[in-house]
Design a protein around this motif. Structure first.
Motif, short mmCIF file in Angstrom:
data_model
loop_
_atom_site.label_atom_id
_atom_site.label_comp_id
_atom_site.label_asym_id
_atom_site.label_seq_id
_atom_site.Cartn_x
_atom_site.Cartn_y
_atom_site.Cartn_z
N VAL A 56 -3.27 -7.44 -13.62
CA VAL A 56 -3.59 -9.24 -13.56
C VAL A 56 -4.24 -8.98 -11.87
O VAL A 56 -4.59 -10.15 -12.07
N ILE A 57 -4.05 -8.09 -11.63
CA ILE A 57 -4.90 -8.53 -9.56
C ILE A 57 -5.76 -8.55 -10.03
O ILE A 57 -7.29 -9.68 -9.61
N ARG A 97 -3.11 -17.78 -9.37
CA ARG A 97 -4.34 -18.40 -9.58
C ARG A 97 -5.66 -18.14 -8.59
O ARG A 97 -6.52 -18.68 -9.40
N GLY A 98 -5.72 -16.73 -8.18
CA GLY A 98 -6.72 -16.71 -7.49
C GLY A 98 -6.78 -15.50 -6.41
O GLY A 98 -5.24 -15.16 -6.72
N PRO A 99 -6.95 -15.40 -5.67
CA PRO A 99 -7.47 -13.71 -4.97
C PRO A 99 -5.82 -13.90 -3.91
O PRO A 99 -5.35 -12.94 -3.71
N ALA A 100 -6.37 -15.10 -3.12
CA ALA A 100 -4.30 -15.04 -2.18
C ALA A 100 -3.64 -14.65 -3.00
O ALA A 100 -2.71 -13.74 -2.22
N ASP A 101 -3.18 -15.34 -4.21
CA ASP A 101 -1.94 -14.99 -5.07
C ASP A 101 -1.73 -13.89 -4.78
O ASP A 101 -0.87 -13.22 -5.97
N ALA A 102 -3.41 -13.15 -5.51
CA ALA A 102 -3.58 -11.55 -5.88
C ALA A 102 -3.29 -10.97 -5.03
O ALA A 102 -2.03 -9.74 -5.17
N GLU A 103 -2.96 -10.86 -4.08
CA GLU A 103 -3.01 -10.12 -2.84
C GLU A 103 -1.58 -9.87 -2.32
O GLU A 103 -0.82 -8.95 -2.54
N ARG A 104 -1.41 -10.87 -3.04
CA ARG A 104 0.56 -11.58 -2.53
C ARG A 104 1.27 -10.66 -3.30
O ARG A 104 1.94 -9.83 -3.23
N LEU A 105 0.94 -10.83 -4.94
CA LEU A 105 1.25 -10.49 -5.84
C LEU A 105 0.62 -8.84 -5.49
O LEU A 105 2.35 -7.76 -5.20
N ALA A 106 0.04 -8.26 -5.07
CA ALA A 106 -0.42 -6.66 -5.28
C ALA A 106 0.82 -6.12 -4.00
O ALA A 106 1.71 -5.30 -3.87
N ALA A 107 1.14 -6.86 -3.37
CA ALA A 107 1.86 -6.63 -2.04
C ALA A 107 3.50 -6.64 -2.38
O ALA A 107 4.36 -5.20 -2.28
N GLU A 108 3.84 -7.47 -3.15
CA GLU A 108 4.75 -7.25 -3.89
C GLU A 108 5.29 -6.41 -4.91
O GLU A 108 6.14 -5.50 -4.74
N ARG A 118 9.81 15.90 -2.44
CA ARG A 118 8.44 15.50 -2.00
C ARG A 118 7.56 14.47 -2.36
O ARG A 118 6.55 13.62 -1.61
N GLU A 119 7.16 14.46 -4.03
CA GLU A 119 6.65 13.18 -4.19
C GLU A 119 6.93 12.46 -4.10
O GLU A 119 5.97 11.35 -4.42
N ALA A 120 7.87 12.50 -4.31
CA ALA A 120 9.13 10.84 -4.33
C ALA A 120 8.15 10.38 -3.16
O ALA A 120 7.60 8.74 -2.29
N ALA A 121 8.72 10.93 -1.62
CA ALA A 121 7.87 10.32 -0.02
C ALA A 121 7.18 10.07 -0.26
O ALA A 121 6.72 9.21 0.48
N ASP A 122 6.59 11.30 -1.11
CA ASP A 122 4.90 10.90 -0.36
C ASP A 122 4.58 9.97 -1.41
O ASP A 122 3.56 8.23 -1.05
N ALA A 123 4.81 9.85 -2.90
CA ALA A 123 4.45 8.16 -3.22
C ALA A 123 5.28 6.68 -2.46
O ALA A 123 3.99 6.10 -2.13
N LEU A 124 6.36 6.63 -1.77
CA LEU A 124 6.46 5.61 -1.58
C LEU A 124 5.85 5.52 -0.05
O LEU A 124 5.53 4.18 0.12
N SER A 125 5.99 6.84 0.42
CA SER A 125 4.44 6.22 1.82
C SER A 125 3.12 5.57 1.57
O SER A 125 2.47 4.42 1.78
N ALA A 126 2.15 6.36 0.04
CA ALA A 126 1.34 5.33 -0.29
C ALA A 126 1.92 4.27 -1.14
O ALA A 126 1.04 3.32 -0.72
N ALA A 127 2.72 4.00 -1.04
CA ALA A 127 3.03 2.46 -1.52
C ALA A 127 3.45 1.74 -0.58
O ALA A 127 2.55 0.20 -0.64
N ALA A 128 3.44 1.88 0.92
CA ALA A 128 3.91 1.55 1.87
C ALA A 128 2.38 1.08 2.60
O ALA A 128 2.39 -0.33 2.70
N VAL A 129 1.63 1.78 2.65
CA VAL A 129 0.31 1.88 2.80
C VAL A 129 -0.44 0.72 2.30
O VAL A 129 -1.33 -0.35 2.59
N ARG A 130 -0.30 1.17 0.87
CA ARG A 130 -0.98 -0.24 0.59
C ARG A 130 -0.70 -1.35 0.52
O ARG A 130 -0.94 -2.34 0.58
N ALA A 131 0.79 -1.48 0.17
CA ALA A 131 1.27 -2.88 0.71
C ALA A 131 0.59 -3.64 1.52
O ALA A 131 0.28 -4.80 2.32
N ALA A 132 0.60 -2.72 3.00
CA ALA A 132 0.60 -3.33 5.08
C ALA A 132 -0.97 -3.74 3.88
O ALA A 132 -1.39 -4.74 4.82
#
Length: 152
Positions: free
Chosen positions: A31-32, A83-94, A116-130
């Motif tokens: 969707v994003i 509906r648009g780019p701003a909503d897509a960005e908000r959805l991606a962060a969520e 270790r793999e889970a911690a790496d995935a957690l970190s990657a998700a946090a960076v993407r959310a930010a």
């Protein structure tokens, strides 16, 4: 009184939950990708590919733990209309916040390589959310729990 699940069972349950989060993330990024602005389309594609790779790795992990990987749903309910780019960005962060929460649980329930793999995935998700949000959070993966915490 119901007995406590074994550590191995807790890890398997947490891995299944992380797998479910990855399935939902892949759906959400579809969707994003359709609604993101041109400037963020490459970022959406990269995140989508990353979630597919983690999904596939988690499916192998679940099988290796003796489980049957949870299947993806046919569709997922979105938390709001996109509906648009701003909503897509908000959805991606969520989505990334939710993925971080699932990996936070997996970090807590596992040890060794899986932790270790889970911690790496957690970190990657946090960076993407930010990146999607434009600002980070103090304790990624715990945001949803903090929102529901009782106040005095």
């Amino acid at each position: 009184m119901k007995p406590e699940p074994s550590p191995a069972n807790r890890a398997l349950q947490a891995a299944q939950s992380a797998l479910a989060a990855e399935h939902a993330a892949a759906y959400g990024y579809g969707v994003i990708g359709a609604r993101a602005g041109a400037a963020r389309a490459a970022e959406a594609r990269e995140a989508y590919g990353g979630h597919l790779a983690r999904r596939d790795a988690l499916a192998r992990t679940v099988r290796g733990m003796g489980g049957s990987p949870r299947a993806a749903e046919a569709a997922y309910a979105l938390p709001f209309e996109v509906r648009g780019p701003a909503d897509a960005e908000r959805l991606a962060a969520e989505i990334e916040d939710r993925v971080a929460g699932a990996y936070s649980d997996l970090v807590r329930a596992s040890d060794g390589r899986l932790r270790r793999e889970a911690a790496d995935a957690l970190s990657a998700a946090a960076v993407r959310a930010a990146r999607w949000r434009g600002v980070g959070v103090a304790f990624p993966g715990l945001t949803e729990r903090a929102d529901r915490a009782p106040t005095s």
